[in-house]
Enzyme design. Structure first.
Site, PDB file in Angstrom:
ATOM      1  N   SER A 228       0.844  -1.195   0.000  1.00  0.00           N
ATOM      2  CA  SER A 228       0.000   0.000   0.000  1.00  0.00           C
ATOM      3  C   SER A 228       0.873   1.237   0.000  1.00  0.00           C
ATOM      4  CB  SER A 228      -0.917   0.025   1.229  1.00  0.00           C
ATOM      5  OG  SER A 228      -1.797  -1.070   1.256  1.00  0.00           O
ATOM      6  N   SER A 266      -2.980  -3.920  -3.621  1.00  0.00           N
ATOM      7  CA  SER A 266      -2.377  -2.686  -3.124  1.00  0.00           C
ATOM      8  C   SER A 266      -3.449  -1.686  -2.719  1.00  0.00           C
ATOM      9  CB  SER A 266      -1.487  -2.073  -4.214  1.00  0.00           C
ATOM     10  OG  SER A 266      -0.750  -0.983  -3.721  1.00  0.00           O
ATOM     11  N   ASP A 268      -3.946   2.029  -2.286  1.00  0.00           N
ATOM     12  CA  ASP A 268      -3.298   3.290  -2.660  1.00  0.00           C
ATOM     13  C   ASP A 268      -4.296   4.429  -2.486  1.00  0.00           C
ATOM     14  OD1 ASP A 268      -1.016   1.748  -3.647  1.00  0.00           O
ATOM     15  OD2 ASP A 268      -2.360   1.187  -5.279  1.00  0.00           O
TER      16      ASP A 268
END
Length: 342
Positions: A228, A266, A268
């Site tokens: 992340s 991920s 983000d």
């Protein structure tokens, strides 16, 4: 530890602020609480938009979820109302709850009417998974640790690399963590600044692209893009909530310049707030006027967000020392790689 600029990796065309940090925005402070030893490499990082009562004087904000593999708290209300009313805390995935509790208790202590004679409070906490280095199942971060990070918040220089929430974070196969950078903007004769603070814990080994075109590879073999990155953007430029969300979105371009593609696993996320024209909790006026930049002038803060985000991640990488991970894995230092290949 060196910064990206110390190693010839400054990026972009806009000049950095005097400290090249998010704290170049007047009133913004940052604090860390680091936990290490006995299998732990974790902590909390706090970002305060101003030194007053944030519940009473909220800052306008916008949030952009680039890829939503995340367990953060408070984003829905920020997106709906366009304000942040607590400090912002960063930590590991399993420590969101005690950090949120600390923010709630601190707000209630300053405003006993919260949840009784006025609205509840919306704590804002972001997370990344530091389990590659730290024993995340220990759930070692407490509300007291969050309070310590808040109490340590200062203006001026920001500790970077393996500190606070960044203690156990990695990126592109290297040790990473907390990074910060800023950019100066001159608009219509006025001087403004935009600063970024990142919690960098993303990117597949071998995908990192440096500003000079080199592609550092710690040679860990093929692996999925996961992890992340949290990007906190602060500015003193007057922007509306819609514009703040648009500026936050450009953090994604800064991340992409580094070689990331926001993989399935991920998380983000970018949040941008302005210290200009704070919003009173209980206004006596039926109508409120706010200043905001004309949309045909917004390319400059867009560029500032991209450049500051990119350099903040590079600073996180350059400031972090090589660290052993769990299960015998090793996360090298980007600064060491650069010196060995120069």
């Amino acid at each position: 530890m060196p910064t990206a600029r110390d190693l010839g990796l400054g990026c972009g065309v806009l000049p950095p602020g005097p400290g090249n940090a998010i704290t170049d925005v007047e009133g913004v402070t940052v604090g860390h609480r680091t936990l290490s030893g006995d299998g732990l490499a974790t902590g909390v990082t706090a970002v305060l938009a101003h030194q007053g009562d944030l519940f009473r004087r909220k800052v306008r904000a916008g949030v952009e979820v680039i890829n939503g593999f995340s367990k953060s708290v408070g984003l829905m209300q920020v997106a709906e109302l366009g304000t942040v009313e607590t400090p912002i805390l960063l930590t590991n995935t399993f420590s969101v709850a005690p950090c949120a509790e600390a923010l709630i208790r601190r707000a209630v202590a300053a405003n006993p009417e919260i949840g009784r004679n006025t609205s509840t409070v919306n704590p804002v906490v972001f997370e990344c998974n530091d389990g590659a280095i730290s024993d995340i199942q220990a759930m070692a971060v407490t509300a007291a640790d969050a309070e310590a990070a808040l109490d340590e918040a200062r203006s001026g220089a920001v500790a970077q690399g393996a500190v606070g929430a960044g203690t156990g974070m990695t990126a592109f196969g290297f040790k990473a963590g907390i990074g910060t950078a800023s950019r100066l903007m001159r608009i219509d004769g006025g001087d403004y600044v935009l600063g970024a603070l990142v919690l960098a814990n993303f990117g597949r080994a071998g995908d990192l692209v440096l500003p000079d075109g080199r592609r550092p590879d710690p040679r860990l073999g093929a692996e999925a893009e996961k992890g992340s990155v949290i990007v906190i953007l602060a500015t003193d430029l007057p922007l509306g909530e819609r514009q703040l969300r648009r500026v936050a979105r450009r953090a994604g371009a800064g991340i992409a310049r580094l070689g990331a593609f926001w993989g399935n696993g991920s998380g983000d996320i970018a949040l941008c707030f302005t210290t200009a024209d704070p919003v009173e909790h209980a206004s006596r006026q039926a109508f409120q006027s706010i200043r905001q930049l004309a949309d045909d002038r917004i390319d400059l803060p867009f560029r500032a967000a991209v450049e500051a985000t990119q350099e903040a991640v590079l600073n996180a990488l350059c400031a972090a020392s090589a660290t052993p991970g769990r299960g015998g894995r090793h996360f090298p230092s980007l600064a060491d790689w650069l010196k060995e290949t120069s």
